[in-house]
Write an enzyme that holds these catalytic residues in place. Structure first.
Site, mmCIF file in Angstrom:
data_model
loop_
_atom_site.group_PDB
_atom_site.id
_atom_site.type_symbol
_atom_site.label_atom_id
_atom_site.label_comp_id
_atom_site.label_asym_id
_atom_site.label_seq_id
_atom_site.Cartn_x
_atom_site.Cartn_y
_atom_site.Cartn_z
ATOM 1 N N ARG A 104 -7.714 65.857 55.414
ATOM 2 C CA ARG A 104 -8.946 65.764 54.606
ATOM 3 C C ARG A 104 -9.949 64.973 55.440
ATOM 4 O O ARG A 104 -9.757 63.774 55.675
ATOM 5 C CB ARG A 104 -8.676 65.091 53.261
ATOM 6 C CG ARG A 104 -9.944 64.802 52.489
ATOM 7 C CD ARG A 104 -9.713 64.436 51.037
ATOM 8 N NE ARG A 104 -9.449 65.605 50.213
ATOM 9 C CZ ARG A 104 -9.635 65.667 48.902
ATOM 10 N NH1 ARG A 104 -10.101 64.615 48.250
ATOM 11 N NH2 ARG A 104 -9.371 66.756 48.227
ATOM 12 N N HIS A 131 -13.205 73.982 51.077
ATOM 13 C CA HIS A 131 -12.057 73.481 50.304
ATOM 14 C C HIS A 131 -11.168 74.680 49.945
ATOM 15 O O HIS A 131 -11.048 75.073 48.786
ATOM 16 C CB HIS A 131 -12.556 72.763 49.045
ATOM 17 C CG HIS A 131 -11.555 71.837 48.434
ATOM 18 N ND1 HIS A 131 -10.295 71.621 48.953
ATOM 19 C CD2 HIS A 131 -11.622 71.060 47.310
ATOM 20 C CE1 HIS A 131 -9.649 70.748 48.191
ATOM 21 N NE2 HIS A 131 -10.425 70.400 47.188
ATOM 22 N N GLN A 134 -8.426 74.491 47.205
ATOM 23 C CA GLN A 134 -8.992 74.555 45.852
ATOM 24 C C GLN A 134 -9.246 76.012 45.469
ATOM 25 O O GLN A 134 -8.921 76.456 44.361
ATOM 26 C CB GLN A 134 -10.302 73.758 45.815
ATOM 27 C CG GLN A 134 -10.988 73.763 44.464
ATOM 28 C CD GLN A 134 -10.215 72.987 43.417
ATOM 29 O OE1 GLN A 134 -9.853 71.837 43.647
ATOM 30 N NE2 GLN A 134 -9.954 73.593 42.267
ATOM 31 N N ASP A 213 -19.422 71.804 40.154
ATOM 32 C CA ASP A 213 -18.797 70.705 40.909
ATOM 33 C C ASP A 213 -19.804 69.555 40.921
ATOM 34 O O ASP A 213 -20.975 69.732 40.542
ATOM 35 C CB ASP A 213 -18.459 71.179 42.336
ATOM 36 C CG ASP A 213 -17.757 70.116 43.178
ATOM 37 O OD1 ASP A 213 -17.201 69.163 42.600
ATOM 38 O OD2 ASP A 213 -17.775 70.227 44.421
ATOM 39 N N CYS A 253 -13.623 71.855 39.754
ATOM 40 C CA CYS A 253 -12.500 71.481 40.620
ATOM 41 C C CYS A 253 -11.979 70.073 40.331
ATOM 42 O O CYS A 253 -10.864 69.753 40.720
ATOM 43 C CB CYS A 253 -12.933 71.585 42.078
ATOM 44 S SG CYS A 253 -14.336 70.524 42.470
ATOM 45 N N ARG A 281 -3.164 73.820 41.290
ATOM 46 C CA ARG A 281 -3.176 73.311 42.665
ATOM 47 C C ARG A 281 -1.744 73.151 43.167
ATOM 48 O O ARG A 281 -1.428 73.478 44.304
ATOM 49 C CB ARG A 281 -3.901 71.943 42.742
ATOM 50 C CG ARG A 281 -5.391 71.966 42.466
ATOM 51 C CD ARG A 281 -6.174 72.710 43.532
ATOM 52 N NE ARG A 281 -5.953 72.191 44.875
ATOM 53 C CZ ARG A 281 -6.585 71.150 45.402
ATOM 54 N NH1 ARG A 281 -7.513 70.519 44.713
ATOM 55 N NH2 ARG A 281 -6.328 70.744 46.645
HETATM 56 N N1 CP Z 1 -10.176 68.915 43.416
HETATM 57 C C1 CP Z 1 -9.734 68.036 44.336
HETATM 58 O O1 CP Z 1 -9.582 68.341 45.522
HETATM 59 O O2 CP Z 1 -9.445 66.818 43.818
HETATM 60 P P1 CP Z 1 -9.075 65.507 44.660
HETATM 61 O O3 CP Z 1 -10.306 65.098 45.406
HETATM 62 O O4 CP Z 1 -8.634 64.510 43.640
HETATM 63 O O5 CP Z 1 -7.985 65.865 45.625
HETATM 64 N N1 NVA Z 2 -17.540 68.562 46.503
HETATM 65 C C1 NVA Z 2 -16.604 67.508 46.214
HETATM 66 C C2 NVA Z 2 -15.258 68.071 45.923
HETATM 67 C C3 NVA Z 2 -14.190 67.080 45.588
HETATM 68 C C4 NVA Z 2 -12.876 67.709 45.328
HETATM 69 C C5 NVA Z 2 -16.566 66.539 47.380
HETATM 70 O O1 NVA Z 2 -16.576 66.986 48.531
HETATM 71 O O2 NVA Z 2 -16.536 65.329 47.148
#
Ligand code: CP
Ligand code: NVA
Length: 301
Positions: A104, A131, A134, A213, A253, A281
């Site tokens: 990540r 993502h 997701q 989102d 999400c 997920r």
């Molecule tokens: N939707 C998602 O990726 O959640 P987190 O940021 O909690 O992993």
């Molecule tokens: N768009 C958000 C998604 C989190 C799962 C971010 O990048 O923070």
């Protein structure tokens, strides 16, 4: 001969038939959590996270454990990626220890750097650009709820961000019509624009699903004040939903910011598929691990 390493940085890393097979495998994993309980026996997955996470981290950790493997979690304070040492060194060394890496990152190019230098599969657990994990769960949730994907209309309302990029890629691959409403200065990256509107009321017309989102993604906190102003007309609320198809469902999400991109009323309403989406997920990530990690039967160590 071991087969070629596959990475999963965006949905473009799989073909449409492979994506459909991943959704079928997700359904199988959801039907039986015990199925494939020894598939990753003796294998270890590293989670290298520069940003916080609940769903992605827990879904992958539980998935690996239920598949009989082990997990190592490395947060930003543990390895100070790119600061204590460059990604290429982390990727090269880590992949001598473990059998797959979930990364990540902030910059999408950092996820790409992991894949370039790792000698094991690298999964994008969210970057600023995409993502895909997701989107796997989202496509599965749509198929699970509606019994089909072809011909569905999904409207994405809000920021043209990572979540939208992957959703758009998946919808295009599997025949889902996607309409998008974002402020003009916050459009998604070119190529994923599709049917774009500035007015959210135009985008939701006839949509069976409304997806949103957060307006301020991780790493954009300094833009918060400006974003909250610009995005106000893009809130998913009952008034907006009146313009969608009758009985339209809502997806997010998570994490969600109630009273910003979505109202508490909508979040808590029977329209919401959000908790199912989050549960999925786990099953989708399990299917992905099976796809990437059990096709290479032997590693040369
Ligand atoms: N939707 C998602 O990726 O959640 P987190 O940021 O909690 O992993
Ligand atoms: N768009 C958000 C998604 C989190 C799962 C971010 O990048 O923070």
């Amino acid at each position: 001969m071991p087969s070629k390493i596959r990475h999963f940085l965006t949905l473009a890393d799989v073909s449409a038939p492979e994506l459909m097979a991943l959704l079928a495998k997700t359904a199988e994993c959801k039907r039986s959590r015990r199925r494939h309980h020894a598939a990753l026996a003796g294998q270890t997955v590293a989670l290298v996270f520069q940003k916080p996470s609940m769903r992605t981290r827990v879904a992958f950790e539980v998935a690996v454990l239920q598949l009989g493997g082990s997990v190592v979690y490395l947060g930003q304070d543990d390895i100070r990626l790119g600061e204590r040492e460059p990604i290429k060194d982390v990727a090269r060394v880590l992949s001598r220890y473990v059998d797959a890496i979930v990364a990540r990152t902030f910059a999408h190019s950092d996820a790409e750097a992991f894949a370039r230098y790792a000698s094991c599969p690298v999964i994008n657990g969210l970057s600023d650009g995409a993502h895909p994990c997701q989107a796997l769960a989202d496509l599965f949730t749509l198929q699970e709820h509606f019994g089909r994907l072809q011909g569905l209309k999904v409207a994405y309302i809000g920021d043209g961000n990572n979540v939208l990029h992957s959703l758009a890629e998946g919808c295009a691959m599997l025949g889902v019509t996607l309409s998008v409403a974002t402020p003009a200065d916050y459009k998604p990256q070119p190529g994923t624009l599709g049917d774009w509107h500035e007015d959210p009321r135009q985008a939701v017309k006839g949509a069976q699903v409304i997806y949103t989102d957060v307006w301020v993604s991780m790493g954009q906190e300094q833009e918060r004040e400006q974003r909250l102003k610009v995005f106000q007309p893009y809130q998913v609320n009952e008034a907006l939903l009146k313009g969608a198809a009758a009985g339209a469902r809502v997806m997010h999400c998570l994490p969600a910011h109630r009273a910003e991109e979505i109202t508490d009323e909508v979040m808590e309403s029977p329209r919401s598929l959000i908790v199912d989406q989050a549960e999925n997920r786990l099953h989708a990530q399990k299917a992905l691990l099976l796809f990437l990690m059990t096709r290479t039967k032997t590693r040369s160590r």
